[in-house]
Motif scaffolding. Sequence first.
Motif, mmCIF file in Angstrom:
data_model
loop_
_atom_site.group_PDB
_atom_site.id
_atom_site.type_symbol
_atom_site.label_atom_id
_atom_site.label_comp_id
_atom_site.label_asym_id
_atom_site.label_seq_id
_atom_site.Cartn_x
_atom_site.Cartn_y
_atom_site.Cartn_z
ATOM 1 N N PRO A 1 0.788 -1.239 0.000
ATOM 2 C CA PRO A 1 0.000 0.000 0.000
ATOM 3 C C PRO A 1 0.817 1.285 0.000
ATOM 4 C CG PRO A 1 -0.035 -1.020 2.167
ATOM 5 C CD PRO A 1 0.604 -2.014 1.246
ATOM 6 N N ASP A 2 2.071 1.210 0.408
ATOM 7 C CA ASP A 2 2.852 2.433 0.567
ATOM 8 C C ASP A 2 3.898 2.655 -0.525
ATOM 9 O OD1 ASP A 2 1.504 2.994 2.980
ATOM 10 O OD2 ASP A 2 2.834 1.627 4.061
ATOM 11 N N ASP A 3 4.020 1.726 -1.464
ATOM 12 C CA ASP A 3 5.041 1.853 -2.506
ATOM 13 C C ASP A 3 4.681 2.954 -3.501
ATOM 14 O OD1 ASP A 3 6.345 -0.237 -1.340
ATOM 15 O OD2 ASP A 3 6.133 -1.628 -3.026
ATOM 16 N N ALA A 4 5.712 3.597 -4.055
ATOM 17 C CA ALA A 4 5.506 4.574 -5.120
ATOM 18 C C ALA A 4 5.022 3.871 -6.390
ATOM 19 C CB ALA A 4 6.800 5.322 -5.404
ATOM 20 N N VAL A 5 4.183 4.562 -7.143
ATOM 21 C CA VAL A 5 3.697 4.039 -8.414
ATOM 22 C C VAL A 5 4.008 5.052 -9.515
ATOM 23 C CG1 VAL A 5 1.682 3.359 -9.765
ATOM 24 C CG2 VAL A 5 1.872 2.661 -7.368
ATOM 25 N N GLY B 1 3.125 5.787 -13.284
ATOM 26 C CA GLY B 1 2.129 5.361 -14.254
ATOM 27 C C GLY B 1 1.908 6.375 -15.346
ATOM 28 N N GLU B 2 1.488 5.892 -16.511
ATOM 29 C CA GLU B 2 1.319 6.775 -17.659
ATOM 30 C C GLU B 2 0.123 7.709 -17.506
ATOM 31 O OE1 GLU B 2 1.061 6.709 -22.523
ATOM 32 O OE2 GLU B 2 0.865 4.821 -21.428
ATOM 33 N N GLU B 3 -0.965 7.217 -16.935
ATOM 34 C CA GLU B 3 -2.195 7.988 -16.932
ATOM 35 C C GLU B 3 -2.436 8.697 -15.597
ATOM 36 O OE1 GLU B 3 -3.212 8.195 -19.814
ATOM 37 O OE2 GLU B 3 -2.408 6.369 -20.710
ATOM 38 N N GLU B 4 -3.342 9.689 -15.671
ATOM 39 C CA GLU B 4 -3.836 10.419 -14.510
ATOM 40 C C GLU B 4 -2.693 11.073 -13.735
ATOM 41 O OE1 GLU B 4 -6.473 7.310 -12.874
ATOM 42 O OE2 GLU B 4 -8.118 8.356 -13.886
ATOM 43 N N ASP B 5 -2.777 11.097 -12.415
ATOM 44 C CA ASP B 5 -1.852 11.910 -11.622
ATOM 45 C C ASP B 5 -0.737 11.102 -10.965
ATOM 46 O OD1 ASP B 5 -3.262 14.248 -12.184
ATOM 47 O OD2 ASP B 5 -4.661 13.895 -10.527
ATOM 48 N N GLU B 6 -0.492 9.876 -11.419
ATOM 49 C CA GLU B 6 0.615 9.111 -10.847
ATOM 50 C C GLU B 6 1.945 9.779 -11.214
ATOM 51 O OE1 GLU B 6 -0.038 6.814 -8.734
ATOM 52 O OE2 GLU B 6 -2.183 6.938 -9.197
ATOM 53 N N ARG B 7 2.976 9.518 -10.402
ATOM 54 C CA ARG B 7 4.273 10.129 -10.678
ATOM 55 C C ARG B 7 4.821 9.624 -12.006
ATOM 56 N NH1 ARG B 7 8.638 9.376 -6.421
ATOM 57 N NH2 ARG B 7 9.970 9.999 -8.159
ATOM 58 N N LYS B 8 5.707 10.410 -12.619
ATOM 59 C CA LYS B 8 6.192 10.109 -13.968
ATOM 60 C C LYS B 8 7.668 9.728 -14.011
ATOM 61 C CE LYS B 8 2.086 11.198 -15.238
ATOM 62 N NZ LYS B 8 1.100 10.114 -15.422
ATOM 63 N N THR B 9 8.340 9.739 -12.880
ATOM 64 C CA THR B 9 9.757 9.369 -12.855
ATOM 65 C C THR B 9 9.981 8.252 -11.853
ATOM 66 O OG1 THR B 9 10.229 11.074 -11.201
ATOM 67 C CG2 THR B 9 10.521 11.672 -13.531
ATOM 68 N N VAL B 10 10.992 7.436 -12.121
ATOM 69 C CA VAL B 10 11.308 6.301 -11.260
ATOM 70 C C VAL B 10 12.223 6.769 -10.129
ATOM 71 C CG1 VAL B 10 12.370 4.013 -11.156
ATOM 72 C CG2 VAL B 10 11.123 4.726 -13.214
ATOM 73 N N PRO B 11 11.853 6.526 -8.877
ATOM 74 C CA PRO B 11 12.737 6.933 -7.776
ATOM 75 C C PRO B 11 13.994 6.083 -7.735
ATOM 76 C CG PRO B 11 10.874 5.663 -6.943
ATOM 77 C CD PRO B 11 10.611 5.895 -8.397
ATOM 78 N N ASP B 12 15.110 6.693 -7.389
ATOM 79 C CA ASP B 12 16.370 5.952 -7.296
ATOM 80 C C ASP B 12 16.516 5.218 -5.974
ATOM 81 O OD1 ASP B 12 17.420 6.497 -9.819
ATOM 82 O OD2 ASP B 12 18.189 8.443 -9.185
ATOM 83 N N ASP B 13 15.657 5.503 -5.019
ATOM 84 C CA ASP B 13 15.729 4.858 -3.712
ATOM 85 C C ASP B 13 14.379 4.250 -3.361
ATOM 86 O OD1 ASP B 13 18.463 5.701 -3.023
ATOM 87 O OD2 ASP B 13 17.594 7.702 -2.935
ATOM 88 N N GLY B 14 14.438 3.052 -2.794
ATOM 89 C CA GLY B 14 13.237 2.402 -2.307
ATOM 90 C C GLY B 14 12.474 1.647 -3.381
ATOM 91 N N PRO B 15 11.386 0.985 -2.961
ATOM 92 C CA PRO B 15 10.585 0.202 -3.903
ATOM 93 C C PRO B 15 9.605 1.059 -4.684
ATOM 94 C CG PRO B 15 9.679 0.004 -1.700
ATOM 95 C CD PRO B 15 10.913 0.849 -1.571
ATOM 96 N N ILE C 1 4.131 1.129 -14.330
ATOM 97 C CA ILE C 1 3.001 0.460 -14.975
ATOM 98 C C ILE C 1 2.560 1.181 -16.247
ATOM 99 C CG2 ILE C 1 2.227 -0.394 -12.739
ATOM 100 C CD1 ILE C 1 0.009 1.667 -12.761
ATOM 101 N N ASP C 2 2.120 0.400 -17.201
ATOM 102 C CA ASP C 2 1.492 0.923 -18.413
ATOM 103 C C ASP C 2 0.207 0.133 -18.626
ATOM 104 O OD1 ASP C 2 0.740 1.961 -20.836
ATOM 105 O OD2 ASP C 2 2.755 1.906 -21.693
#
Length: 288
Positions: free
Chosen positions: A85-89, A91-105, A109-110
């Motif tokens: 439940p707490d992992d970063a996501v 994703g291409e659509e809507e308001d999900e973040r657009k860059t991959v974090p360098d730290d953590g899980p 998704i597409d």
Amino acid sequence: MTDEAERGAAPGDRADEPSPVADRADDVAERAAVAKRAAEAGAAVAHEHFRSDIAVETKGEDDVVTEADRAAQRAVIASIRETFPDDAVVGEEEDERKTVPDDGPAWVIDPIDGTNNYVRDVRIWATAVAAVVDGEPVAAAIVAPALGDTYTADATGAYRNGEPIAVSDVDEPRDAAVDPTIWWAYDARDEYARACEAIVTRFGDMRRLGAAQVVLPTVAAGGLEGTITNLRANPWDTVAGVFVIRQAGGRVTDLDGNRWRHDSKGLVASNGALHDAVLAAANEIESD
């Protein structure tokens, strides 16, 4: 530009660069299972609306989106959230973040890769999910329901519909087929043309499937010997498929021949045996 950067004990990884979760095998196995379950959930939603009269919207000069994209993404995220439940996501659509974090899980998704195929009723599209830890993928699932194929990759290898896959052993360019992937904007059609010319003058054949997350696992399974782009691809278009190729024994680099990562410019994927030739083709794209 040798293969040294990608040789090691595990396919696609350097011997001196262990997996960021090498000491967390149980966690990786769980993430692999969740990736598959989430990709299947999103693909089921997308497939339900495939070849229907769903409305098509534009979100850029050459990009389209449908409510199926958004609904499928929500299904993917809901499935992931059941376990993580707490992992970063990402994703291409809507308001999900657009860059991959360098730290953590994180999860990349597409919901529908290949939406232009999808809205034209062409079966070549897929839902892709990659589990990432500290910026590196550790598991992936790509479900192409209209094709009847599910690709997965984890610490043990790469699979199609549960059966192990491996890149082809073709080592003669004239016997190879290569795909120019990702989409060149209309003001970069000279680059698209050079990509095609570079392929047809070096290799036996060219394919253009129109969905990177189908192209990449096709390389992994030996249906293509390579794929190229000079563009900085979005992570949701690439991360899952790149991991499948590496776990199938292939090689993926940037335009300089360095190990590809989610923020690299260009993507050059091959069966390994023909990587120098595929890389040379990719470097023709921006030539004068």
